[in-house]
Each structure stands twice: as structure tokens, then as C-alpha cells.
Design a protein around this motif. Structure first.
Motif, PDB file in Angstrom:
ATOM      1  N   THR A  92      22.198   7.541  27.576  1.00  0.00           N
ATOM      2  CA  THR A  92      21.724   6.177  27.322  1.00  0.00           C
ATOM      3  C   THR A  92      22.093   5.253  28.474  1.00  0.00           C
ATOM      4  O   THR A  92      21.260   4.491  28.967  1.00  0.00           O
ATOM      5  N   ASN A  95      20.030   6.156  31.611  1.00  0.00           N
ATOM      6  CA  ASN A  95      18.652   5.646  31.521  1.00  0.00           C
ATOM      7  C   ASN A  95      18.606   4.140  31.744  1.00  0.00           C
ATOM      8  O   ASN A  95      17.718   3.627  32.421  1.00  0.00           O
ATOM      9  N   HIS A  96      19.567   3.436  31.158  1.00  0.00           N
ATOM     10  CA  HIS A  96      19.632   1.982  31.329  1.00  0.00           C
ATOM     11  C   HIS A  96      19.879   1.632  32.808  1.00  0.00           C
ATOM     12  O   HIS A  96      19.228   0.739  33.361  1.00  0.00           O
ATOM     13  N   SER A  97      20.788   2.339  33.438  1.00  0.00           N
ATOM     14  CA  SER A  97      21.101   2.104  34.851  1.00  0.00           C
ATOM     15  C   SER A  97      19.875   2.383  35.721  1.00  0.00           C
ATOM     16  O   SER A  97      19.558   1.607  36.628  1.00  0.00           O
ATOM     17  N   LYS A  99      16.685   2.329  34.827  1.00  0.00           N
ATOM     18  CA  LYS A  99      15.668   1.302  34.584  1.00  0.00           C
ATOM     19  C   LYS A  99      16.010   0.019  35.322  1.00  0.00           C
ATOM     20  O   LYS A  99      15.163  -0.594  35.963  1.00  0.00           O
ATOM     21  N   ASP A 104      13.312  -3.128  36.535  1.00  0.00           N
ATOM     22  CA  ASP A 104      13.509  -4.528  36.160  1.00  0.00           C
ATOM     23  C   ASP A 104      12.977  -5.463  37.243  1.00  0.00           C
ATOM     24  O   ASP A 104      12.966  -5.110  38.425  1.00  0.00           O
TER      25      ASP A 104
END
Length: 149
Positions: A92, A95-97, A99, A104
Motif C-alpha cells: 500500500t 503504491n502510494h509513493s 503514485k 500527482d
């Protein structure tokens, strides 16, 4: 300017820190001013000789080369998913990193794309300004020819 890692800092964090220095507002202002230059050239309000534009075109080409090099190395590295383990939390966070680094609006890849657009607009404005110059010179030549000067 080389990217420097602080103690204990990962590459993605270092890139994010560096990119955050490129304030989104500054990029937006630069893009708006470049658009004004294009609009001025499109309306004939800006012209420059082919000889005068050459150093500017060379500078834009060098900037584009540097941006392409930066994009290649930075975006390639940022697209690599961080290795934070195979557990759910690690995936998780990875994936956040990923994105945040690539997708962004303020991410390095988006900033590079915006800078690429600014360079393209500047090149377009210069091309139009040269066309305006040549058209103006042609008009003067035609006027002098009609007057037999």
C-alpha cells in the motif's frame, strides 16, 4: 544542479524534496507569460530576425536536452516501485509513493511535462516571431519595389 541525498533519505524522497522547490505557482506564471509571448507573436506584435533568434533557439535546445536527460533518469527511477516488503502495508505504501512520484499534479513527472510545454511554447513564439519579421521585410521590399527605389 545535482541531486543530493540527505542522510537516511531515499531517492524518491530526495526527488520529491527537489521538485517541491519548483513551486507550482511559479510554473503556472511562467506558462502564462510564455502563452502571452505566443499570443503576441500570433498577432504580429513580436518579431525577430533569423540571426537574432538563433542564440535563443540554441538556448531552448540546450534546455530541452537537459530536461530530457533529467526526465529520463528521474522518471525511470521514480517509476520503480519501492521495495517495502510483500506484506499488505508495504504494498500500500509503495503504491502510494509511486503514485505521488509519478501521477500527482505536483509530481516530478508532471512538473517535467509542464516545463516541456513551456519550452515548446517558447519555441513556437520564436518561430512565429521570425515569420513576422520575414513577412515585414517582404512587405518593405515590395513597397520599395513599387516606388522604384
Amino acid at each position: 544542479m545535482p541531486l543530493e541525498l540527505n542522510s537516511g533519505e531515499g531517492f524518491q524522497t530526495a526527488v520529491a524534496r527537489s521538485v517541491s522547490a519548483l513551486n507550482a505557482e511559479v510554473i503556472a506564471q511562467t506558462r502564462a507569460e510564455t502563452k502571452k509571448l505566443v499570443d503576441s507573436a500570433e498577432s504580429g506584435g513580436f518579431r525577430i530576425s533569423p540571426e537574432g533568434v538563433e542564440p535563443l533557439k540554441q538556448a531552448l535546445a540546450r534546455m530541452q536536452e537537459r530536461l530530457d536527460s533529467l526526465a529520463y533518469t528521474t522518471i525511470f527511477a521514480l517509476k520503480q516501485e519501492p521495495k517495502l516488503g510483500s506484506h499488505a502495508y508495504g504494498k500500500t505504501v509503495a503504491n502510494h509513493s509511486l503514485k505521488g512520484a509519478v501521477e500527482d499534479p505536483g509530481s516530478a513527472s508532471m512538473v517535467i511535462e509542464k516545463l516541456r510545454n513551456i519550452l515548446e511554447d517558447a519555441g513556437k513564439a520564436l518561430d512565429l516571431a521570425v515569420a513576422n519579421y520575414l513577412e515585414h521585410e517582404h512587405g518593405i521590399a515590395q513597397t520599395l519595389k513599387r516606388r522604384n527605389i
